[in-house]
Design a protein around this motif. Structure first.
Motif, PDB file in Angstrom:
ATOM      1  N   HIS A 184       0.846  -1.194   0.000  1.00 60.74           N
ATOM      2  CA  HIS A 184       0.000   0.000   0.000  1.00 60.74           C
ATOM      3  C   HIS A 184       0.887   1.252   0.000  1.00 60.74           C
ATOM      4  O   HIS A 184       2.097   1.139  -0.099  1.00 60.74           O
ATOM      5  N   PHE A 185       0.223   2.398   0.073  1.00 63.09           N
ATOM      6  CA  PHE A 185       0.954   3.662   0.030  1.00 63.09           C
ATOM      7  C   PHE A 185       0.830   4.387   1.360  1.00 63.09           C
ATOM      8  O   PHE A 185      -0.075   4.140   2.153  1.00 63.09           O
ATOM      9  N   SER A 186       1.765   5.315   1.582  1.00 63.12           N
ATOM     10  CA  SER A 186       1.547   6.338   2.611  1.00 63.12           C
ATOM     11  C   SER A 186       2.337   7.561   2.177  1.00 63.12           C
ATOM     12  O   SER A 186       3.127   7.496   1.229  1.00 63.12           O
ATOM     13  N   TYR A 187       2.119   8.698   2.848  1.00 60.88           N
ATOM     14  CA  TYR A 187       3.029   9.819   2.685  1.00 60.88           C
ATOM     15  C   TYR A 187       4.327   9.464   3.393  1.00 60.88           C
ATOM     16  O   TYR A 187       4.368   8.576   4.264  1.00 60.88           O
ATOM     17  N   ALA A 188       5.386  10.196   3.059  1.00 57.95           N
ATOM     18  CA  ALA A 188       6.707   9.899   3.637  1.00 57.95           C
ATOM     19  C   ALA A 188       6.708  10.038   5.154  1.00 57.95           C
ATOM     20  O   ALA A 188       7.485   9.369   5.838  1.00 57.95           O
ATOM     21  N   ASP A 189       5.834  10.873   5.710  1.00 54.80           N
ATOM     22  CA  ASP A 189       5.798  11.028   7.174  1.00 54.80           C
ATOM     23  C   ASP A 189       4.936   9.969   7.849  1.00 54.80           C
ATOM     24  O   ASP A 189       4.722  10.024   9.045  1.00 54.80           O
ATOM     25  N   GLY A 190       4.395   9.019   7.074  1.00 50.74           N
ATOM     26  CA  GLY A 190       3.633   7.928   7.673  1.00 50.74           C
ATOM     27  C   GLY A 190       2.130   8.083   7.586  1.00 50.74           C
ATOM     28  O   GLY A 190       1.381   7.119   7.801  1.00 50.74           O
ATOM     29  N   LYS A 191       1.663   9.262   7.266  1.00 47.86           N
ATOM     30  CA  LYS A 191       0.218   9.482   7.124  1.00 47.86           C
ATOM     31  C   LYS A 191      -0.331   8.610   5.978  1.00 47.86           C
ATOM     32  O   LYS A 191       0.295   8.466   4.936  1.00 47.86           O
ATOM     33  N   GLY A 192      -1.509   8.063   6.197  1.00 42.42           N
ATOM     34  CA  GLY A 192      -2.082   7.171   5.192  1.00 42.42           C
ATOM     35  C   GLY A 192      -2.411   7.862   3.881  1.00 42.42           C
ATOM     36  O   GLY A 192      -2.748   9.057   3.868  1.00 42.42           O
ATOM     37  N   TYR A 193      -2.299   7.116   2.798  1.00 42.16           N
ATOM     38  CA  TYR A 193      -2.673   7.640   1.479  1.00 42.16           C
ATOM     39  C   TYR A 193      -3.346   6.535   0.683  1.00 42.16           C
ATOM     40  O   TYR A 193      -2.746   5.495   0.398  1.00 42.16           O
ATOM     41  N   ILE A 194      -4.602   6.744   0.346  1.00 44.19           N
ATOM     42  CA  ILE A 194      -5.332   5.798  -0.514  1.00 44.19           C
ATOM     43  C   ILE A 194      -5.648   6.529  -1.804  1.00 44.19           C
ATOM     44  O   ILE A 194      -6.299   7.580  -1.781  1.00 44.19           O
ATOM     45  N   PRO A 195      -5.203   6.014  -2.960  1.00 45.04           N
ATOM     46  CA  PRO A 195      -5.377   6.762  -4.215  1.00 45.04           C
ATOM     47  C   PRO A 195      -6.844   6.900  -4.635  1.00 45.04           C
ATOM     48  O   PRO A 195      -7.532   5.921  -4.910  1.00 45.04           O
ATOM     49  N   PHE A 196      -7.319   8.141  -4.641  1.00 43.44           N
ATOM     50  CA  PHE A 196      -8.613   8.527  -5.194  1.00 43.44           C
ATOM     51  C   PHE A 196      -8.300   9.453  -6.370  1.00 43.44           C
ATOM     52  O   PHE A 196      -8.277  10.671  -6.217  1.00 43.44           O
ATOM     53  N   GLY A 197      -8.058   8.852  -7.515  1.00 45.01           N
ATOM     54  CA  GLY A 197      -7.556   9.634  -8.633  1.00 45.01           C
ATOM     55  C   GLY A 197      -8.626  10.180  -9.547  1.00 45.01           C
ATOM     56  O   GLY A 197      -9.788   9.781  -9.490  1.00 45.01           O
ATOM     57  N   THR A 198      -8.223  11.113 -10.394  1.00 44.80           N
ATOM     58  CA  THR A 198      -9.052  11.514 -11.522  1.00 44.80           C
ATOM     59  C   THR A 198      -8.141  11.683 -12.736  1.00 44.80           C
ATOM     60  O   THR A 198      -6.919  11.444 -12.637  1.00 44.80           O
ATOM     61  N   THR A 199      -8.731  12.061 -13.861  1.00 47.56           N
ATOM     62  CA  THR A 199      -8.013  12.064 -15.132  1.00 47.56           C
ATOM     63  C   THR A 199      -8.359  13.321 -15.901  1.00 47.56           C
ATOM     64  O   THR A 199      -9.533  13.593 -16.141  1.00 47.56           O
ATOM     65  N   ALA A 200      -7.359  14.126 -16.259  1.00 50.01           N
ATOM     66  CA  ALA A 200      -7.581  15.271 -17.162  1.00 50.01           C
ATOM     67  C   ALA A 200      -6.290  15.412 -17.939  1.00 50.01           C
ATOM     68  O   ALA A 200      -5.428  16.235 -17.621  1.00 50.01           O
ATOM     69  N   TYR A 201      -6.162  14.598 -18.972  1.00 48.21           N
ATOM     70  CA  TYR A 201      -4.859  14.352 -19.580  1.00 48.21           C
ATOM     71  C   TYR A 201      -4.095  15.619 -19.943  1.00 48.21           C
ATOM     72  O   TYR A 201      -2.964  15.806 -19.561  1.00 48.21           O
ATOM     73  N   ALA A 202      -4.755  16.495 -20.713  1.00 56.36           N
ATOM     74  CA  ALA A 202      -4.001  17.600 -21.303  1.00 56.36           C
ATOM     75  C   ALA A 202      -4.410  18.936 -20.696  1.00 56.36           C
ATOM     76  O   ALA A 202      -4.359  19.966 -21.361  1.00 56.36           O
ATOM     77  N   TRP A 203      -4.782  18.933 -19.431  1.00 58.88           N
ATOM     78  CA  TRP A 203      -5.378  20.149 -18.859  1.00 58.88           C
ATOM     79  C   TRP A 203      -4.405  21.317 -18.796  1.00 58.88           C
ATOM     80  O   TRP A 203      -4.816  22.469 -18.902  1.00 58.88           O
ATOM     81  N   THR A 204      -3.125  21.053 -18.660  1.00 60.87           N
ATOM     82  CA  THR A 204      -2.187  22.175 -18.479  1.00 60.87           C
ATOM     83  C   THR A 204      -1.904  22.921 -19.775  1.00 60.87           C
ATOM     84  O   THR A 204      -1.300  23.990 -19.736  1.00 60.87           O
ATOM     85  N   VAL A 205      -2.307  22.380 -20.928  1.00 64.62           N
ATOM     86  CA  VAL A 205      -2.074  23.101 -22.194  1.00 64.62           C
ATOM     87  C   VAL A 205      -3.362  23.695 -22.756  1.00 64.62           C
ATOM     88  O   VAL A 205      -3.410  24.098 -23.919  1.00 64.62           O
TER      89      VAL A 205
END
Lengths: 514, 514
Positions: free
Chosen positions: A101-122
């Motif tokens: 699983h994942f966590s932040y480097a300081d140990g705080k939990g991280y569960i991926p709740f992602g989204t998708t906006a492929y080319a948003w920065t352009v």
């Protein structure tokens, strides 16, 4: 003396030559030293005679910096900075924790709740601002996005700025699959000369995402291209990766995704399947901060379900986690235990109304994927593909960002709130074997909290025999779609029948009685 | 002289010995001769000194019958009967047609719209009558049912009558999986002595089904047993099959299903995996009428989706069609083309509210399976598992028959009506490759009619590029769930965009313009 907060960015700027080709002819490396720790970091040319070296310190204390270069002006430059304690809001980069699983480097939990906006920065500035506002209103903590612009159905506008000088002399007017096949030679980009402003724009938005607590899952290559960026050849692919990693490895919220649909790139004659191993190793070698690193597949629409693993060999040591396209999400716990790496289902059919099977899911379907994936120990990624009508110019979230028009994100936010309120730092999948394929269940590691999701089924009672024996649980009954909550008027145990209303989307949140 | 309508039943009754064991000690075979055709048919003991030979003639004209026996009273008995033309309502048995689909023997189309009521013929009389009434009200044209009684969750009542003499000296009081494991020796049945009344009861209801136009998909063995019928050993398995086939091969609506969940029988130590090949060949050898013959698997809940073919080797020549449990129904066309045999999905999650994943599907889910399976060229089977509360005694359709309480059967009837009204004698699956996994589509063989089902997706437009080019279709728009119909105000072609309302369960019925 600079002070740099732990996991934030140190930057050294030097003046250097502007003649010749500063991207290919000038080498610049800095050594970062703190007590016994010594780290080599590559610099990069940022245009207008400015050269930079960036680094994300992961240890507090004093750091000494000293450069080496083949150019006298850049050679043996030194600096000292202090890395200070992280602010309370700053949990560091996301890392793999406990292998699966994942966590932040300081140990705080991280569960991926992602989204998708492929080319948003352009996209145009107003849409970029809308995207940030939308992200601020929602609880996604990861976004999949490309470095390069994108050319694909519904996404055929040229960007204002290109990453390379010299082009385009011509591009196709409208999206056509065949465009992906054309050679890059006639388009005229000079892959040896970057346009730093293109990358500065990207960096600005990666920092904005970090301010919102969102990880930038950065897609380095992708097939949706009519500029030749997908077919630069090995030499310029390497130059691009070195430049990109030198610029971005110091951003704490960056994840590397080598490619979107890498297998489609092979099919289109862009990057061959056997090239990814050296590309992956190169990214790993160039990155002094060890960001998360994966690669994302295309070839698993349902007709290929017989062979659910038409994907990259995720057992390779440079891959930190699985980033898969697959809607057979029942198998998440199996994949986790097989690879001993975290699993993220980064594509599982977007909420939308378009003509493609991957983009016509209902809001209920999109929400259902989140519950089933995450309670089974994986991470999930959202996308939205609503259009007004064919060939509309309205921004579509999945491609451009902008606004969300759907009904799933509210329920996904609600689900994330439930996990946060109930103290889930990560999920231990439960009921993964045996007769309970009608439900998805996850617990805290200490088994004091369980969440059981019944999905689009309608059982009116269940025997939750996977609960620890001789424990009693108080239960909250939730409807994941209606977002209604009530107390269940019975204690829940492993042996007794648990009664439910005959609804779709029932959820039980179980808390062990003391 | 008897007159027997083509595909109906000829029966000869003879008086013979009652002493000793008429089931094992008396052999009786009759030769049926019509012009060049000569067919051997085994007789059977029907109790009270009566021996019978039955046959379903498939050729019109005069038939001569002559017996052979090891008992003088039964030897060299002769008869003549005339096989007359079939009545208009009588289409004969269902057979494999064109390798990959079914038809009746007279060529009329047959698409399997099955249901499931495993042990309905051994329930109390009033429930049996209710079952027939329910079947009459609906349009199912096949029912899966067992020869033997059944012992399983929600199905623990003893039958009024047993198939064998002598038992039971003891059976388990309530269903327990372990009961399936016990040896049959202590239970006391004499597997060498049948009780003919048990089989006469079964036959009565097979005839009733035929009157309703329903095929009896007869399950010869099954694991849900605490009487020992699932563990009689090879010798008595053979005797049972010979007896059963001698009694029933003359019933035109009989299909043979060697077992339900044959792989579970292996797991329970009942019948080993390697025994089925000889059992299958035996049924084929004993049956003079060549009824449809298959075997049905257990081991494919979703956790095994990686390997979707955890099932019997359906390529064996004695198997006429696939009878599978699997909910990965996208693959139906692939399986059809791989095996070159018809495919029926005989279990794909029943509509109900019980605690098992196979029995808590919604009505929408059950209906969705029918559309997706049948438009992709397969046959589908319904089941219903609603209970009032745990341990209710109300009959449950899937086990006992009785009434239907669900909401799927009305939509399944509606779907069947659409196929009938539009002249689909069988379905040619369309759009089986490529990008259209969001929809299921089927056509008539001449491509003049298409039905396109969009399921639980919500596309607002589609490009139906699998339609024949340069043809125009008039379209009726249907909602499979609401059962509403309207005309689409546009012509549909392969190249132009087809617009749809943003609903789940859209269906287009396309008719080629002349």
């Amino acid at each position: 003396m600079q002070k740099v907060e732990k996991w934030k960015r140190y930057e050294m700027t030097l003046d250097g030559p502007v003649d010749g080709n500063p991207y290919t002819e000038v080498s610049l490396i800095a050594e970062f030293v703190n007590n016994g720790t010594k780290i080599s970091v590559k610099g990069f040319y940022d245009g207008k005679g400015k050269y930079k070296v960036r680094y994300m310190p992961q240890k507090e204390g004093m750091w000494e910096v000293k450069t080496r270069s083949n150019v006298a002006e850049l050679n043996e430059k030194t600096d000292i900075f202090e890395c200070t304690e992280a602010n309370k809001e700053n949990h560091g980069p996301v890392v793999v924790s406990g292998k699966t699983h994942f966590s932040y480097a300081d140990g705080k939990g991280y569960i991926p709740f992602g989204t998708t906006a492929y080319a948003w920065t352009v996209q145009p500035e107003n849409i970029r601002q809308e995207t940030l506002a939308t992200l601020k209103q929602n609880k996604f903590n990861k976004i999949r996005m490309t470095v390069f612009p994108k050319n694909y159905s519904y996404n055929t506008e040229e960007p204002e700025l290109y990453p390379y000088e010299g082009g385009p002399k011509k591009t196709a007017d409208t999206f056509d699959f065949d465009d992906w096949m054309v050679s890059s030679e006639d388009i005229g980009f000079d892959f040896s000369r970057f346009i730093p402003e293109y990358f500065k724009n990207l960096e600005r938005y990666i920092d904005e995402l970090d301010n919102l607590g969102i990880e930038a899952d950065l897609i380095i290559f992708h097939p949706y291209d009519h500029w030749g960026f997908a077919r630069m050849g090995k030499k310029y692919n390497k130059l691009y990766i070195q430049y990109l990693v030198a610029r971005l490895a110091s951003f704490k919220n960056v994840w590397w995704s080598l490619a979107n649909e890498y297998d489609l790139m092979d099919l289109c004659g862009q990057i061959r399947l056997d090239e990814w191993d050296s590309i992956g190793k190169l990214v790993q070698d160039e990155d002094p901060s060890g960001h998360l690193l994966s690669i994302h597949n295309w070839y698993d629409p349902p007709q290929h379900k017989d062979n659910t693993k038409n994907w990259y060999d995720y057992s390779k040591p440079w891959i930190t986690h699985l980033s898969v396209q697959n809607d057979n999400v029942f198998n998440v716990p199996k994949w986790v235990s097989e690879y001993r790496k975290p699993v993220i289902i980064d594509e599982c059919r977007y909420e939308g109304n378009i003509e493609f099977g991957w983009g016509d899911n209902t809001a209920k379907g999109m929400m259902d994927f989140f519950w089933r994936i995450i309670l089974r120990g994986g991470g999930a990624t959202h996308g939205e593909t609503y259009i007004d009508k064919p060939n509309t110019k309205r921004p579509i979230w999945w491609a451009h960002g902008g606004k969300l028009y759907g009904d799933s994100q509210k329920r996904i936010n609600y689900f994330k709130d439930i996990l946060d309120k109930n103290g889930f730092s990560y999920i231990v999948a439960q009921a993964t074997e045996g007769p309970h394929w009608e439900l998805a269940a996850g617990s805290t590691p200490d088994l004091k909290k369980f969440i059981v999701y019944f999905g689009e089924n309608q059982p009116e009672f269940e025997i939750l025999d996977f609960l620890p024996k001789e424990k009693k649980y108080s239960a909250q009954l939730i409807n994941a779609w209606d977002m209604t909550e009530s107390k269940l008027n019975q204690k829940v145990t492993a042996n007794e029948v648990t009664y439910l209303p005959r609804n779709e989307f029932n959820v039980l949140i179980l808390t062990e009685d003391n």
